[in-house]
Design an enzyme around this catalytic site. Structure first.
Site, PDB file in Angstrom:
ATOM      1  N   ARG A 177       0.829  -1.229   0.000  1.00 39.50           N
ATOM      2  CA  ARG A 177       0.000   0.000   0.000  1.00 39.50           C
ATOM      3  C   ARG A 177       0.859   1.272   0.000  1.00 39.50           C
ATOM      4  NH1 ARG A 177      -2.573  -3.455  -1.402  1.00 39.50           N
ATOM      5  NH2 ARG A 177      -4.524  -4.265  -0.592  1.00 39.50           N
ATOM      6  N   SER A 219     -11.070  -2.713   1.251  1.00 39.91           N
ATOM      7  CA  SER A 219     -10.611  -2.946   2.631  1.00 39.91           C
ATOM      8  C   SER A 219     -10.547  -1.623   3.376  1.00 39.91           C
ATOM      9  CB  SER A 219      -9.209  -3.558   2.632  1.00 39.91           C
ATOM     10  OG  SER A 219      -9.263  -4.821   2.031  1.00 39.91           O
ATOM     11  N   GLU A 288      -6.937   2.357   5.615  1.00 33.65           N
ATOM     12  CA  GLU A 288      -6.476   2.303   4.219  1.00 33.65           C
ATOM     13  C   GLU A 288      -7.201   3.359   3.376  1.00 33.65           C
ATOM     14  OE1 GLU A 288      -5.898  -1.626   2.570  1.00 33.65           O
ATOM     15  OE2 GLU A 288      -6.536  -0.945   0.597  1.00 33.65           O
TER      16      GLU A 288
HETATM   17  C1  LIG Z   1     -14.940  -3.826  -4.488  1.00 31.66           C
HETATM   18  C2  LIG Z   1     -13.544  -3.336  -4.212  1.00 31.66           C
HETATM   19  C3  LIG Z   1     -12.487  -4.229  -4.228  1.00 31.66           C
HETATM   20  C4  LIG Z   1     -11.181  -3.784  -3.989  1.00 31.66           C
HETATM   21  N1  LIG Z   1     -10.170  -4.684  -4.027  1.00 31.66           N
HETATM   22  C5  LIG Z   1      -8.890  -4.253  -3.871  1.00 31.66           C
HETATM   23  C6  LIG Z   1      -7.800  -5.185  -4.006  1.00 31.66           C
HETATM   24  O1  LIG Z   1      -7.968  -6.359  -4.255  1.00 31.66           O
HETATM   25  N2  LIG Z   1      -6.549  -4.696  -3.847  1.00 31.66           N
HETATM   26  C7  LIG Z   1      -6.307  -3.381  -3.587  1.00 31.66           C
HETATM   27  O2  LIG Z   1      -5.130  -2.985  -3.481  1.00 31.66           O
HETATM   28  N3  LIG Z   1      -7.322  -2.476  -3.453  1.00 31.66           N
HETATM   29  C8  LIG Z   1      -8.598  -2.885  -3.601  1.00 31.66           C
HETATM   30  N4  LIG Z   1      -9.633  -1.994  -3.486  1.00 31.66           N
HETATM   31  C9  LIG Z   1      -9.358  -0.588  -3.110  1.00 31.66           C
HETATM   32  C10 LIG Z   1      -9.128   0.371  -4.292  1.00 31.66           C
HETATM   33  O3  LIG Z   1      -9.681  -0.146  -5.482  1.00 31.66           O
HETATM   34  C11 LIG Z   1      -7.633   0.641  -4.503  1.00 31.66           C
HETATM   35  O4  LIG Z   1      -7.089   1.309  -3.381  1.00 31.66           O
HETATM   36  C12 LIG Z   1      -7.349   1.471  -5.748  1.00 31.66           C
HETATM   37  O5  LIG Z   1      -5.960   1.545  -5.931  1.00 31.66           O
HETATM   38  C13 LIG Z   1      -7.950   2.878  -5.685  1.00 31.66           C
HETATM   39  O6  LIG Z   1      -7.954   3.395  -6.998  1.00 31.66           O
HETATM   40  P1  LIG Z   1      -8.935   4.611  -7.391  1.00 31.66           P
HETATM   41  O7  LIG Z   1      -8.589   5.059  -8.752  1.00 31.66           O
HETATM   42  O8  LIG Z   1     -10.333   4.243  -7.159  1.00 31.66           O
HETATM   43  O9  LIG Z   1      -8.436   5.684  -6.322  1.00 31.66           O
HETATM   44  P2  LIG Z   1      -9.258   6.815  -5.556  1.00 31.66           P
HETATM   45  O10 LIG Z   1     -10.130   6.213  -4.500  1.00 31.66           O
HETATM   46  O11 LIG Z   1      -9.887   7.727  -6.514  1.00 31.66           O
HETATM   47  O12 LIG Z   1      -8.028   7.538  -4.823  1.00 31.66           O
HETATM   48  C14 LIG Z   1      -7.223   6.801  -3.910  1.00 31.66           C
HETATM   49  C15 LIG Z   1      -5.932   7.585  -3.637  1.00 31.66           C
HETATM   50  O13 LIG Z   1      -5.187   7.700  -4.853  1.00 31.66           O
HETATM   51  C16 LIG Z   1      -4.936   9.073  -5.115  1.00 31.66           C
HETATM   52  N5  LIG Z   1      -4.919   9.274  -6.565  1.00 31.66           N
HETATM   53  C17 LIG Z   1      -5.889   9.013  -7.490  1.00 31.66           C
HETATM   54  N6  LIG Z   1      -5.455   9.341  -8.718  1.00 31.66           N
HETATM   55  C18 LIG Z   1      -4.195   9.840  -8.582  1.00 31.66           C
HETATM   56  C19 LIG Z   1      -3.235  10.358  -9.479  1.00 31.66           C
HETATM   57  N7  LIG Z   1      -3.454  10.478 -10.794  1.00 31.66           N
HETATM   58  N8  LIG Z   1      -2.036  10.758  -8.988  1.00 31.66           N
HETATM   59  C20 LIG Z   1      -1.765  10.665  -7.652  1.00 31.66           C
HETATM   60  N9  LIG Z   1      -2.659  10.204  -6.753  1.00 31.66           N
HETATM   61  C21 LIG Z   1      -3.857   9.785  -7.206  1.00 31.66           C
HETATM   62  C22 LIG Z   1      -6.086   9.815  -4.445  1.00 31.66           C
HETATM   63  O14 LIG Z   1      -5.770  11.187  -4.235  1.00 31.66           O
HETATM   64  C23 LIG Z   1      -6.198   9.015  -3.166  1.00 31.66           C
HETATM   65  O15 LIG Z   1      -5.142   9.390  -2.290  1.00 31.66           O
HETATM   66  C24 LIG Z   1     -10.946  -2.411  -3.717  1.00 31.66           C
HETATM   67  C25 LIG Z   1     -12.023  -1.515  -3.700  1.00 31.66           C
HETATM   68  C26 LIG Z   1     -13.307  -1.964  -3.946  1.00 31.66           C
HETATM   69  C27 LIG Z   1     -14.444  -0.989  -3.937  1.00 31.66           C
END
Ligand SMILES: Cc1cc2nc3c(=O)[nH]c(=O)nc-3n(C[C@H](O)[C@H](O)[C@H](O)COP(=O)(O)OP(=O)(O)OC[C@H]3O[C@@H](n4cnc5c(N)ncnc54)[C@H](O)[C@@H]3O)c2cc1C
Length: 293
Positions: A177, A219, A288
């Site tokens: 992470r 999570s 997280e």
């Molecule tokens: C059903 C479900 C299942 C999931 N399973 C997993 C899994 O198996 N493994 C896992 O690791 N995670 C999992 N997650 C959590 C999540 O998908 C991850 O943390 C993912 O990396 C978040 O991506 P996002 O684009 O949605 O980020 P966001 O929620 O939009 O943002 C998360 C963080 O990233 C930053 N961010 C976004 N874009 C940028 C950018 N361009 N530059 C810099 N920072 C940025 C944001 O500012 C924030 O700090 C799951 C979530 C859900 C809902």
């Protein structure tokens, strides 16, 4: 809030970017919470201009990708959001696949598989974007996004001067992470032949068996030596509700939205988990998810 609205409207007009007040239901996968002002650039230039203008006016914008690790506090957030949805280009190159920070992992995975490559299957079912996944170093099934990454284009301020840089994944200190600290503009990912038949593995099916189907932000807590879900379950908290939110009965490290959850419902349950786990095991759970206030 009127002053904030005016300030945001002026910046949006200067940068030629669309601005709207949007609800958490539209911005996040948890779908509960308040609303926030969202700037929606549709090019990298607009994205950078918007970020620099907001920072110059004293704001610390929140970059939002898929909103799958984010909860928006109830009420109207004072933090402006810049959405990366418009920066979603994905294209094949000779020796890599390039993707904008707002491209969904699903889209990158689909294009790889169309061209006979694999590598992103382990993230099937994770509603993340390239930028969010690189920030979090998203992982599953023993693999992480860092394994697939070749180079990342970032945007950062050094000595008060904004710069764009391309960095090799080898020079990024990825960990559990722990991903890219700066703003991600785009990334190049490796092409891996689908020799081991990864594209045929039903990662999504395996995920669906273990995770709740109701809206969540994935999570809630990072895992330590003992998985957080196990600690929460052993405190007897599985299935506990607060308002419209519930500690999932399927997986205790997920808080789900039963339909009308507020961010306060979510946070009350997160705090309950933290307090009970501390009391029973003397272990501090580490959050997280990101909270936009
Ligand atoms: C059903 C479900 C299942 C999931 N399973 C997993 C899994 O198996 N493994 C896992 O690791 N995670 C999992 N997650 C959590 C999540 O998908 C991850 O943390 C993912 O990396 C978040 O991506 P996002 O684009 O949605 O980020 P966001 O929620 O939009 O943002 C998360 C963080 O990233 C930053 N961010 C976004 N874009 C940028 C950018 N361009 N530059 C810099 N920072 C940025 C944001 O500012 C924030 O700090 C799951 C979530 C859900 C809902």
């Amino acid at each position: 809030m009127l002053n904030l609205k005016n300030a945001f409207e002026n910046i949006a007009a200067e940068c030629g970017v669309k601005l709207s007040l949007m609800s958490a239901a539209r911005l996040t996968t948890f779908k509960g919470g308040g609303s926030a002002y969202v700037f929606a650039p549709d090019s990298e230039g607009q994205f950078i201009n918007t970020y620099v203008s907001l920072a110059g006016a004293g704001f610390k914008p929140f970059i939002l990708g898929g909103g799958s690790n984010t909860v928006i506090a109830d009420g109207e957030a004072a933090t402006p959001i810049i959405s990366t949805n418009g920066l979603d280009g994905v294209y094949m190159r000779d020796n890599c696949i390039s993707a904008g920070c707002g491209a969904s992992l699903r889209r990158v995975s689909a294009m790889l598989s169309d061209f006979g490559y694999s590598g992103f299957g382990f993230m099937n079912g994770v509603p993340a974007t390239v930028g969010g996944a690189l920030r979090m170093n998203a992982s599953a099934f023993g693999r992480c996004i860092a394994d697939m990454t070749d180079t990342v284009r970032i945007f950062l301020a050094e000595n008060n001067i904004w710069k764009i840089k391309e960095i090799s994944a080898k020079d990024i200190s990825f960990g559990y992470r722990r991903g890219v600290k700066d703003i991600v503009l785009s990334a190049d990912f490796k092409l891996i032949d689908d020799l081991n038949g990864e594209n045929k593995r039903d990662f999504l099916g395996e995920r669906i068996k273990k995770q709740p189907k109701k809206p969540s932000c994935g999570s809630v807590f990072k895992n330590g030596d003992i998985p957080s879900g196990k600690l929460i379950e052993e405190c007897g908290l599985k299935g506990i509700k607060c308002g419209g939110a519930q500690i999932s009965g399927v997986h205790a490290n997920f808080i789900v939205n039963l339909g009308n959850a507020t961010a306060s419902d979510f946070l009350s349950l997160a705090e309950l988990c933290e307090n009970e786990v501390m009391q029973k095991f003397s272990i501090k759970l580490e959050r997280e998810f990101e909270l936009v206030i």
